[in-house]
Design a protein around this motif. Structure first.
Motif, short mmCIF file in Angstrom:
data_model
loop_
_atom_site.label_atom_id
_atom_site.label_comp_id
_atom_site.label_asym_id
_atom_site.label_seq_id
_atom_site.Cartn_x
_atom_site.Cartn_y
_atom_site.Cartn_z
N HIS A 100 1.00 -1.30 0.05
CA HIS A 100 -0.10 -0.03 0.07
C HIS A 100 0.72 1.05 -0.02
CE1 HIS A 100 -3.78 -1.73 0.98
NE2 HIS A 100 -3.14 -2.93 1.44
N GLY A 101 0.48 2.24 -0.50
CA GLY A 101 1.18 3.63 -0.32
C GLY A 101 0.69 4.24 0.93
N GLU A 102 0.90 5.47 0.68
CA GLU A 102 0.56 6.39 1.82
C GLU A 102 -0.53 6.23 2.34
OE1 GLU A 102 1.29 11.20 3.28
OE2 GLU A 102 2.02 10.45 1.12
N TRP A 103 -1.56 6.15 1.78
CA TRP A 103 -2.92 6.09 2.03
C TRP A 103 -3.69 4.69 1.63
CZ3 TRP A 103 -3.81 10.08 4.91
CH2 TRP A 103 -3.12 11.11 4.50
N ALA A 104 -3.85 3.85 2.75
CA ALA A 104 -4.19 2.36 2.62
C ALA A 104 -5.78 2.17 2.38
CB ALA A 104 -3.79 1.96 3.62
N ASP A 105 -6.14 1.27 1.90
CA ASP A 105 -7.55 0.93 2.16
C ASP A 105 -7.74 0.24 3.64
OD1 ASP A 105 -10.14 0.84 0.70
OD2 ASP A 105 -9.71 -1.34 0.09
N PRO A 106 -8.75 0.60 4.21
CA PRO A 106 -9.05 0.16 5.80
C PRO A 106 -9.68 -1.24 6.00
CG PRO A 106 -10.63 1.55 4.89
CD PRO A 106 -9.83 1.38 3.81
N ASP A 107 -9.72 -2.00 4.85
CA ASP A 107 -10.64 -3.19 4.94
C ASP A 107 -9.95 -4.31 5.91
OD1 ASP A 107 -12.18 -2.13 3.15
OD2 ASP A 107 -11.28 -3.20 1.45
N SER A 108 -8.72 -4.24 6.32
CA SER A 108 -8.03 -5.11 7.27
C SER A 108 -8.03 -4.55 8.52
CB SER A 108 -6.83 -5.62 6.63
OG SER A 108 -5.88 -4.69 6.50
N VAL A 109 -8.62 -3.48 8.68
CA VAL A 109 -8.13 -2.57 9.96
C VAL A 109 -9.43 -2.99 10.99
CG1 VAL A 109 -8.00 -0.35 11.29
CG2 VAL A 109 -7.14 -0.65 8.86
N LEU A 110 -8.78 -3.69 12.17
CA LEU A 110 -9.86 -4.07 13.39
C LEU A 110 -10.26 -2.83 14.36
CD1 LEU A 110 -8.21 -7.47 14.34
CD2 LEU A 110 -9.81 -6.92 12.37
N MET A 111 -9.16 -1.87 14.65
CA MET A 111 -9.27 -0.88 15.20
C MET A 111 -8.31 0.32 15.04
SD MET A 111 -8.84 -0.88 19.61
CE MET A 111 -7.00 -1.30 19.27
N VAL A 112 -8.97 1.44 15.16
CA VAL A 112 -8.24 2.65 15.19
C VAL A 112 -7.91 3.41 16.42
CG1 VAL A 112 -8.28 3.12 12.50
CG2 VAL A 112 -10.23 4.13 14.13
N VAL A 113 -6.82 4.06 16.78
CA VAL A 113 -6.49 4.40 17.94
C VAL A 113 -6.32 5.81 17.81
CG1 VAL A 113 -5.00 4.56 19.89
CG2 VAL A 113 -5.55 2.34 18.67
N ALA A 114 -6.76 6.65 18.71
CA ALA A 114 -6.24 8.11 18.78
C ALA A 114 -5.93 8.49 20.17
CB ALA A 114 -7.37 9.16 18.32
N VAL A 115 -4.83 9.21 20.55
CA VAL A 115 -4.59 9.65 21.77
C VAL A 115 -4.48 11.13 21.74
CG1 VAL A 115 -2.48 9.65 23.50
CG2 VAL A 115 -2.73 7.69 22.28
N THR A 116 -5.39 11.61 22.66
CA THR A 116 -5.53 13.35 22.37
C THR A 116 -4.15 13.82 22.56
OG1 THR A 116 -6.32 13.49 24.58
CG2 THR A 116 -7.93 13.18 23.26
N SER A 117 -4.11 15.13 22.02
CA SER A 117 -3.05 16.08 21.87
C SER A 117 -3.73 17.16 22.58
CB SER A 117 -2.66 16.61 20.59
OG SER A 117 -2.28 15.07 20.14
N HIS A 118 -2.86 18.18 22.93
CA HIS A 118 -3.19 19.40 23.43
C HIS A 118 -3.57 20.58 22.63
CE1 HIS A 118 -2.54 17.12 27.02
NE2 HIS A 118 -1.31 17.00 26.79
N ASP A 119 -4.25 20.08 21.74
CA ASP A 119 -4.65 21.22 20.54
C ASP A 119 -5.78 21.98 20.80
OD1 ASP A 119 -2.34 20.31 19.13
OD2 ASP A 119 -3.56 19.21 17.69
N ALA A 120 -5.94 22.96 20.12
CA ALA A 120 -7.42 23.57 20.13
C ALA A 120 -8.54 22.79 19.68
CB ALA A 120 -7.41 25.07 19.61
N ASP A 121 -8.37 22.02 18.71
CA ASP A 121 -9.16 21.48 17.82
C ASP A 121 -9.49 19.95 18.06
OD1 ASP A 121 -6.88 20.45 16.48
OD2 ASP A 121 -7.94 20.62 14.48
#
Length: 195
Positions: A100-121
């Protein structure tokens, strides 16, 4: 380039990818996302953010050695795969993104993770836009490690552009990541990496 970042400009996916490539060459470490037709920049990660991802990677691989928590792999998201997101991690079978390149198809992804940053948005991005985009894509789980509220939130059962189930615990509690992941996390250590 900075005039396009973090403003509600509506652009095409191809134009976004071109801007992201150029900016990445000009500014080392620049990371852009494209959700709901808007370009957003991702903040520079801090040491505690990295430590949380290290902790989570170890837990996932110990429990499920056939999987890997890929850091920062770009994903094609939303209903027609026109969005571009950079989760902090994607849990998928080992080797899932080979070829896959820089942008992969998500079909095999079981879970995505986000850890919050200290950004305004952070509130809008991690708590509203991302869960909607991932649910619309059909990714089974979205795990949010929220350093502001000191909570861990598991979003599951995507349906009609939203996750039907959200389970929230405070740091220090146990939380189960339901199928298809099937891992239980002890979150006591997260208290050490809030800021």
């Amino acid at each position: 380039m900075t005039a396009l970042v973090d403003r509600p400009h509506i652009v095409e996916t191809g134009h976004f990818e071109e801007v992201a490539r150029v900016l990445a060459r000009l500014e080392k470490g620049a990371r852009l996302e494209f959700i709901d037709g808007k370009i957003r920049s991702k903040s520079v990660l801090d040491g505690n953010h990295g430590r949380i991802m290290e902790w989570l990677t170890r837990r996932c691989v110990q429990a499920r050695p056939e999987l890997w928590l890929y850091p920062d792999q770009g994903l094609k998201v939303q209903a027609h795969r026109g969005g571009r997101a950079r989760p902090d991690g994607e849990l998928a079978p080992s080797g899932a993104f080979v070829g896959h390149g820089e942008w992969a198809d998500p079909d095999s992804v079981l879970m995505v993770v986000a850890v919050t940053s200290h950004d305004a948005d952070t509130d809008q991005r991690d708590r509203v836009e991302k869960p909607r985009a991932y649910a619309e894509t059909g990714i089974p789980l979205y795990l949010l490690v929220d350093r502001e509220s000191c909570q861990v939130v598991v979003h599951s059962e995507p349906d009609s552009g939203r996750y039907e189930v959200m389970h929230t615990v405070s740091y220090g509690s146990r939380i189960h990541l339901p199928g298809p992941v099937g891992i239980t996390l002890e979150t006591e250590q997260l208290k050490d990496w809030v800021h």
